[in-house]
Scaffold this motif. Sequence first.
Motif, PDB file in Angstrom:
ATOM      1  N   ASN A  99       0.829  -1.222   0.000  1.00 28.82           N
ATOM      2  CA  ASN A  99       0.000   0.000   0.000  1.00 28.82           C
ATOM      3  C   ASN A  99       0.861   1.269   0.000  1.00 28.82           C
ATOM      4  O   ASN A  99       0.735   2.141   0.866  1.00 28.82           O
ATOM      5  CB  ASN A  99      -0.949   0.011   1.214  1.00 28.82           C
ATOM      6  N   LEU A 100       1.750   1.340  -0.967  1.00 27.82           N
ATOM      7  CA  LEU A 100       2.672   2.479  -1.049  1.00 27.82           C
ATOM      8  C   LEU A 100       1.931   3.774  -1.331  1.00 27.82           C
ATOM      9  O   LEU A 100       0.939   3.804  -2.071  1.00 27.82           O
ATOM     10  CB  LEU A 100       3.718   2.231  -2.142  1.00 27.82           C
ATOM     11  N   THR A 101       2.439   4.849  -0.756  1.00 25.13           N
ATOM     12  CA  THR A 101       1.934   6.193  -1.019  1.00 25.13           C
ATOM     13  C   THR A 101       3.111   7.086  -1.400  1.00 25.13           C
ATOM     14  O   THR A 101       4.277   6.676  -1.332  1.00 25.13           O
ATOM     15  CB  THR A 101       1.232   6.778   0.218  1.00 25.13           C
ATOM     16  N   VAL A 102       2.785   8.309  -1.799  1.00 29.37           N
ATOM     17  CA  VAL A 102       3.835   9.259  -2.168  1.00 29.37           C
ATOM     18  C   VAL A 102       4.776   9.506  -0.993  1.00 29.37           C
ATOM     19  O   VAL A 102       5.978   9.727  -1.173  1.00 29.37           O
ATOM     20  CB  VAL A 102       3.202  10.575  -2.655  1.00 29.37           C
ATOM     21  N   ASP A 103       4.251   9.437   0.221  1.00 29.36           N
ATOM     22  CA  ASP A 103       5.082   9.673   1.407  1.00 29.36           C
ATOM     23  C   ASP A 103       6.124   8.584   1.610  1.00 29.36           C
ATOM     24  O   ASP A 103       7.060   8.763   2.401  1.00 29.36           O
ATOM     25  CB  ASP A 103       4.200   9.772   2.658  1.00 29.36           C
TER      26      ASP A 103
END
Length: 231
Positions: A99-103
């Motif tokens: 669940n990768l995000t930009v952060d």
Amino acid sequence: MILLCWCIMLLCLSVNSESVIMCKDPGGNVTLKCSSEKCPPLITGYVAMYLYHERTGQEEVLYYSKGFRSPDNVAPRQRYNGRIQTTGSFMSHSITISNLTVDDTGLYSCVYAKEVKYQVKCDVYAVIVTGAASCSTTAEEKSPPLVLIITAVCITAAISMLVTLIFILVIWLTVQQCRRSRRIARNIQSLSHDYVYEVMTKNGFHPDAAQEDSSPYEFLACQTSSSRGLV
């Protein structure tokens, strides 16, 4: 300056060129392999491993402690709870972040610790989540970002050293030219004095002590004025 040049050269040669860049999409997964194979070979007895994330600051992602009389302990930090899975042994294992995000964009480093104060960085990964920067491919590819940075520093230092050498050379040539000009001027002045006295001697004039103190140019001027008066 020569010592600085050698230090920069040694720094360029000592940079690790095996850093890995990974481009991933938001919501995807990334797997990082942490292994002691890239740690200094003469160091043994690691008791813990940390996974750090660096972007605007350093953040601890996971703590992995080696169990001697008890099972190994894997402890993800709060922001990564439910998003991390590990497989393998303590000395060689894989960490998958989901669940990768930009952060999650940034540098990830696997750090093995022998003691609390003795830590060694063994693996480094650069993870880019699309949206933070454009990626042409999602496949892993090896790239030397640290080498590029150090190479730029080396080139800048070399250019600065070259400019400094040129500046010193220009100053040296200017000083030599000034000295040459002064030497020529002194020679011309000495020849002028000798010529004046030679002319005075041929004309049968022998200046007394008072006249010797005066300038020969003044005597010639007086002689010229007197001649004009007689005419």
